[in-house]
Write an enzyme that holds these catalytic residues in place. Structure first.
Site, mmCIF file in Angstrom:
data_model
loop_
_atom_site.group_PDB
_atom_site.id
_atom_site.type_symbol
_atom_site.label_atom_id
_atom_site.label_comp_id
_atom_site.label_asym_id
_atom_site.label_seq_id
_atom_site.Cartn_x
_atom_site.Cartn_y
_atom_site.Cartn_z
ATOM 1 N N THR A 70 0.860 -1.177 0.000
ATOM 2 C CA THR A 70 0.000 0.000 0.000
ATOM 3 C C THR A 70 0.895 1.225 0.000
ATOM 4 O OG1 THR A 70 -1.763 1.160 1.194
ATOM 5 C CG2 THR A 70 -0.131 0.030 2.517
ATOM 6 N N SER A 71 0.333 2.385 -0.214
ATOM 7 C CA SER A 71 1.180 3.588 -0.282
ATOM 8 C C SER A 71 1.945 3.794 1.013
ATOM 9 C CB SER A 71 0.321 4.812 -0.613
ATOM 10 O OG SER A 71 -0.672 5.011 0.374
ATOM 11 N N HIS A 81 14.082 34.928 41.439
ATOM 12 C CA HIS A 81 13.076 35.946 41.107
ATOM 13 C C HIS A 81 13.719 37.139 40.394
ATOM 14 C CE1 HIS A 81 10.654 33.718 44.056
ATOM 15 N NE2 HIS A 81 11.709 33.792 44.831
ATOM 16 N N GLN A 89 -2.353 0.176 9.182
ATOM 17 C CA GLN A 89 -1.828 0.494 7.856
ATOM 18 C C GLN A 89 -0.563 1.339 7.980
ATOM 19 O OE1 GLN A 89 -3.614 3.256 4.568
ATOM 20 N NE2 GLN A 89 -4.553 1.223 4.337
ATOM 21 N N SER A 109 21.857 47.996 16.555
ATOM 22 C CA SER A 109 20.563 48.660 16.380
ATOM 23 C C SER A 109 20.688 49.665 15.246
ATOM 24 C CB SER A 109 20.136 49.373 17.673
ATOM 25 O OG SER A 109 19.035 50.228 17.446
ATOM 26 N N ARG A 137 16.723 35.183 18.857
ATOM 27 C CA ARG A 137 16.311 34.266 17.793
ATOM 28 C C ARG A 137 16.189 32.843 18.338
ATOM 29 N NH1 ARG A 137 20.605 34.368 13.677
ATOM 30 N NH2 ARG A 137 20.178 36.588 13.821
ATOM 31 N N ARG A 152 -6.357 3.071 10.498
ATOM 32 C CA ARG A 152 -5.741 4.218 9.840
ATOM 33 C C ARG A 152 -6.805 5.218 9.415
ATOM 34 N NH1 ARG A 152 -2.549 6.181 5.056
ATOM 35 N NH2 ARG A 152 -2.070 8.194 5.963
ATOM 36 N N SER A 170 -1.994 13.038 7.380
ATOM 37 C CA SER A 170 -1.012 13.240 6.318
ATOM 38 C C SER A 170 -0.562 14.692 6.164
ATOM 39 C CB SER A 170 -1.588 12.734 4.990
ATOM 40 O OG SER A 170 -0.665 12.911 3.952
ATOM 41 N N ARG A 182 3.215 16.356 7.203
ATOM 42 C CA ARG A 182 4.101 16.941 6.181
ATOM 43 C C ARG A 182 4.619 18.310 6.599
ATOM 44 N NH1 ARG A 182 0.627 15.576 0.674
ATOM 45 N NH2 ARG A 182 0.433 13.323 1.072
#
Length: 393
Positions: free
Chosen positions: A23-24, A71, A153, A201, A215, A241, A246, A250
């Site tokens: 199956t897939s 703190h 599945q 800056s 970041r 399943r 899906s 992804r």
């Protein structure tokens, strides 16, 4: 099915049997497990190098006294190296968890459309041993020693949740490190690596914004949230399943690994060039040290010099409040030591006051703990990952 068609064109003699019995999800799930494994194999060595960098940093600054904070208020002293060990310990846990997830990964193998191998039983004329052997050989061919013994599945989506959980945990550790560095940058005690010509800056030319740490926190937040995708997907699968996993997978699986990779690249950059400013640390410490030593002073005078606990406490309290008042009114230095030395109450214990001015007396076992931790648990954690003192081997 387009792939099956193309493979048939490339190999006409096999066109009639390509994908027979499969199956897939035989293709996509097994491919995803390969990608998860290979992704972890890229991430784990980078994390190990970050740990190695911080280990060297902690050792270098094991004895450097600095204010502790609870703190975000000045608290009992620690050392710069000991604080780095807080970061190290969490990263070691992440390394352990990522390594465990990597070792736990198995192949889905060839289980058929609902996990019963029914189609392969038909192909092998009821020979279950051949079905098991095919499952084993396919797994070995792709570098896996085991397959999941039970699947629908698909392989269980809890596998995805497990891996995204440990990646999210790495995000948590990175966010903690980034947040601490942002606070320390404000105090000017520790700063990020600064590139030649770097601009902090666009408006305020003097600034050195902790952009890497910011970041780091931003991407870490995204990574931590992705865990919810995997958990909600795993918990909402129907029976053998359903296809509502899906589109979500992804997005969340590749984004989790990309985010983790970004975090580790940032951490590699940060930990290889952190700038420690001992003079600033000493200035900040000097403003708080006199307050910090009042409890040890009280203990020493009562236990060794037979002072009255109540009288001594009250005298220290009055002088401390006055020193704090003067500092709030603009005094650049903490006047408490001078006030203690000049007060008639303490005239016979001047030697004690002088001893208490040494900040290293109040860091406890911080230096010893740092060296022991770096030489013990840190070394043990990274020894199997091919990282030398010079970096990747």
């Amino acid at each position: 099915m387009s792939h099956v068609h193309v493979y048939g064109l490339a190999c006409p003699s096999a066109a009639g049997i390509i994908h027979l019995g499969a199956t897939s999800c035989y293709v996509t799930d097994n491919a995803d497990l390969i990608l998860l494994r290979d992704g972890l194999d890229l991430i784990i060595p980078k994390l190990t190098q970050v740990i190695k960098n911080l280990q060297a940093f902690a050792r270098e600054h094991a004895e450097l006294p600095t204010l502790g904070f609870t703190h975000f208020q000045a608290a009992q002293m620690t050392t710069v190296g000991k604080r780095a060990c807080l970061w190290l310990q969490e990263l070691i846990w992440d390394l352990r968890n990522l390594s465990r997830s990597r070792e736990d990964l198995r192949f889905r193998g060839c289980k058929g459309t609902t996990g019963t191998q029914g189609s392969f039983v038909e192909l092998f004329n009821g020979d279950g041993a051949k079905c098991q052997e095919l499952d084993r050989k396919i797994a070995q061919r792709h570098g896996f020693s085991k397959t999941y013994p039970v699947t629908g599945q698909t392989y269980s989506r809890k596998v995805d949740f497990d891996i995204l959980s440990v990646l999210a945990s790495l995000g948590c550790s990175a966010s903690k490190i980034g947040s601490d560095l942002r606070l320390l940058a404000n105090l000017k005690e520790i700063e990020e690596p600064w590139e030649k010509g770097q601009i902090g800056s666009s408006a305020m030319a003097y600034k050195r914004n902790p952009m890497r740490a910011e970041r780091l926190c931003s991407v870490a937040r995204h990574l931590m949230v992705l865990q919810m995708d995997a958990g909600m997907t795993a918990g909402s699968q129907w029976l053998e399943r359903t296809l509502d996993d899906s589109a979500n997978r992804r997005i969340c699986l590749p984004e989790a690994f990309l985010s983790a990779d970004v975090l580790l690249n940032l951490l590699l950059n940060l930990t290889s060039g952190l700038i420690v400013n001992p003079h600033i640390i000493a200035i900040n410490l000097a403003r708080e040290l006199p307050f910090q030593v009042t409890e040890p002073l009280l203990m020493r005078l009562v236990s060794k010099h037979h002072f009255s606990r109540q009288e001594t406490h009250e005298k220290i309290r009055q002088l401390s409040l006055e020193a704090a008042r003067q500092m709030k009114a603009g005094a650049r230095e903490n006047p408490l030591f001078d006030m203690l030395e000049k007060d008639e109450f303490f005239k016979n214990v001047q030697d004690v006051l002088q001893e208490l001015k040494d900040a290293k007396r109040f860091t406890g076992r911080a230096a010893e703990m740092t060296r022991g931790f770096c030489d013990g648990e840190v070394e043990e954690a990274i020894k199997d990952w091919g990282i030398s003192s010079d970096g990747f081997e």
